[in-house]
Scaffold this motif. Structure first.
Motif, PDB file in Angstrom:
ATOM      1  N   GLY A   1     -22.557  24.838  -8.463  1.00  0.00           N
ATOM      2  CA  GLY A   1     -23.367  25.399  -9.546  1.00  0.00           C
ATOM      3  C   GLY A   1     -24.569  24.524  -9.856  1.00  0.00           C
ATOM      4  O   GLY A   1     -25.673  25.028 -10.086  1.00  0.00           O
ATOM      5  N   VAL A   2     -24.376  23.208  -9.864  1.00  0.00           N
ATOM      6  CA  VAL A   2     -25.486  22.279 -10.094  1.00  0.00           C
ATOM      7  C   VAL A   2     -26.529  22.427  -8.993  1.00  0.00           C
ATOM      8  O   VAL A   2     -27.736  22.480  -9.260  1.00  0.00           O
ATOM      9  CB  VAL A   2     -24.971  20.823 -10.154  1.00  0.00           C
ATOM     10  CG1 VAL A   2     -26.134  19.832 -10.096  1.00  0.00           C
ATOM     11  CG2 VAL A   2     -24.161  20.594 -11.418  1.00  0.00           C
ATOM     12  N   THR A   3     -26.064  22.495  -7.742  1.00  0.00           N
ATOM     13  CA  THR A   3     -26.989  22.652  -6.612  1.00  0.00           C
ATOM     14  C   THR A   3     -27.795  23.939  -6.732  1.00  0.00           C
ATOM     15  O   THR A   3     -29.018  23.943  -6.527  1.00  0.00           O
ATOM     16  CB  THR A   3     -26.215  22.648  -5.288  1.00  0.00           C
ATOM     17  OG1 THR A   3     -25.473  21.433  -5.181  1.00  0.00           O
ATOM     18  CG2 THR A   3     -27.146  22.760  -4.103  1.00  0.00           C
TER      19      THR A   3
ATOM     20  N   CYS B   1     -29.556  17.488  -4.361  1.00  0.00           N
ATOM     21  CA  CYS B   1     -28.836  18.638  -3.792  1.00  0.00           C
ATOM     22  C   CYS B   1     -28.367  18.350  -2.367  1.00  0.00           C
ATOM     23  O   CYS B   1     -27.265  18.740  -1.981  1.00  0.00           O
ATOM     24  CB  CYS B   1     -29.738  19.872  -3.804  1.00  0.00           C
ATOM     25  SG  CYS B   1     -30.091  20.496  -5.464  1.00  0.00           S
ATOM     26  N   GLY B   2     -29.212  17.669  -1.592  1.00  0.00           N
ATOM     27  CA  GLY B   2     -28.815  17.298  -0.239  1.00  0.00           C
ATOM     28  C   GLY B   2     -27.612  16.378  -0.231  1.00  0.00           C
ATOM     29  O   GLY B   2     -26.686  16.536   0.583  1.00  0.00           O
TER      30      GLY B   2
ATOM     31  N   GLY C   1     -28.705  17.652 -13.947  1.00  0.00           N
ATOM     32  CA  GLY C   1     -27.986  17.679 -12.679  1.00  0.00           C
ATOM     33  C   GLY C   1     -27.598  16.294 -12.202  1.00  0.00           C
ATOM     34  O   GLY C   1     -26.471  16.076 -11.724  1.00  0.00           O
ATOM     35  N   LEU C   2     -28.511  15.327 -12.344  1.00  0.00           N
ATOM     36  CA  LEU C   2     -28.219  13.961 -11.920  1.00  0.00           C
ATOM     37  C   LEU C   2     -27.096  13.352 -12.745  1.00  0.00           C
ATOM     38  O   LEU C   2     -26.194  12.701 -12.201  1.00  0.00           O
ATOM     39  CB  LEU C   2     -29.478  13.098 -12.033  1.00  0.00           C
ATOM     40  CG  LEU C   2     -29.326  11.613 -11.652  1.00  0.00           C
ATOM     41  CD1 LEU C   2     -28.848  11.468 -10.215  1.00  0.00           C
ATOM     42  CD2 LEU C   2     -30.641  10.880 -11.858  1.00  0.00           C
TER      43      LEU C   2
END
Length: 346
Positions: free
Chosen positions: A255-257, A89-90, A218-219
């Motif tokens: 959205g993923v974050t 996320c970062g 997410g990845l």
């Protein structure tokens, strides 16, 4: 050196780094399963794990089997996944916002997710139909919306979004405190406030099963959009000129974050600065290309949070320090260094 040779060398170094990281992660997880108020030998940990996987039927004390398999191993693996997820996320936020200080905690996303989760826990909003993770997800998106609204059209410099994040964080923290103090009993308030500082104490295998799906999903999405993330580092206009559908990609990645952050917060509370520290360390090791940066950040983030969890259990005698306190002790000085280096030169 030709570009193809440079790319091949970079891929080779990434493979070596990931290999070393996996070894360090396995050792860290083993230590996390061994260390605690009730110390267990690493050899016993190995047997308990193989027993749990059905590979062996070693005769070890039932209490040690239960402590390792049912409590500590699931806790260590959730810590690893949480560290990987927050680091990813970062990376996303730093690329999209072109800001070295961007991460879910600083931008108030974690605070918004906490508010949504606490609303479900304390107020019972959506009980029976809305899960804890969904409440946290809604709160995270509200925080994103507020930050976008406050920073929209701003020309105050690259740190304006961070200031908007600070404002959002303060607002949602205040809302969380209000909900807890007015709607929860004293014991519930103490439990929620401790949880908000970050704790892996209550996680079990079902949490791991959900988190492994969310983090790896997410990845994969981010890796598929790695070239778009590379383009975003040059700005929206340059990304659009390179053929990147800016609005759509930005919405998907935000959205993923929100999804990853909300899932982590709903399980273990708010853990700050992982998404700030880890991407910079990974960028130093593998460079700025996101096809390498994302997996490197995930691996380093996993190790970092497992070690932080171990530290939270051994720093103070007979008690566990909230994991958010440990990460803040590392992250705040790092934040100050980045902020100092980012200031305009006279």
């Amino acid at each position: 050196m030709k570009i193809a040779d440079r790319n091949e060398a970079g891929a080779g170094w990434l493979a070596i780094l990931l290999g070393i990281s996996m070894i360090v992660l396995v050792v860290s997880v083993a230590l996390a399963a061994a260390i605690g108020d009730y110390s267990i030998g690493v050899d016993t940990v190995f047997l308990a794990v193989t027993n749990g996987l059905g590979l062996t039927h070693a005769d070890i004390p039932p209490i040690e089997q239960s402590v390792v398999w049912d409590l500590r191993l699931s806790r260590a693996l959730v810590a690893a996944l949480a560290g990987a997820g927050l680091a990813i996320c970062g990376v996303i936020l730093q690329a999209l916002l072109r800001n070295a200080l961007a991460e879910p905690f600083v931008l108030g996303v974690s605070a918004g997710a906490s508010t949504g989760a606490v609303a479900v826990i304390v107020l019972g909003i959506g009980a029976g139909s809305v899960s804890l993770s969904l409440g946290a997800f809604a709160g995270a998106f509200c925080a994103f919306g507020m930050v976008a609204l406050l920073s929209n059209g701003a020309t105050s410099g690259p740190n304006h979004t961070i200031l908007a994040g600070v404002a959002a964080s303060q607002l949602f923290n205040a809302l969380t405190a209000y909900i807890v103090t007015t709607s929860g009993n004293a014991q519930q308030a103490r439990d929620v406030m401790f949880w908000l500082l970050g704790s892996f104490g209550g996680v079990r295998w079902p949490d791991f099963q959900l988190l492994v799906i969310v983090v790896f999903l997410g990845l994969v999405i981010c890796l598929l959009m790695a070239r778009s993330l590379d383009a975003f580092t040059f700005g929206d206009e340059d990304a659009a000129a390179l053929g990147v559908p800016v609005a759509r990609i930005r919405l998907i990645l935000f959205g993923v974050t929100a999804m990853v952050t909300a899932t982590i917060v709903s399980m273990v509370g708010t853990i700050g600065f992982v998404g700030l520290v880890v991407p910079h360390a990974a960028r130093y090791l593998v460079g700025p290309l996101h096809l390498r940066l994302l997996p490197a950040s995930a691996a380093i983030g996993a190790i970092f949070l497992v070690l932080a969890d171990i530290a939270s259990r051994v720093v103070a005698d007979q008690q566990t320090i909230p994991i958010g306190v440990v990460t803040a002790m590392v992250g705040v000085p790092f934040f100050a260094i980045i902020l100092y280096r980012a200031k305009p030169q006279q």
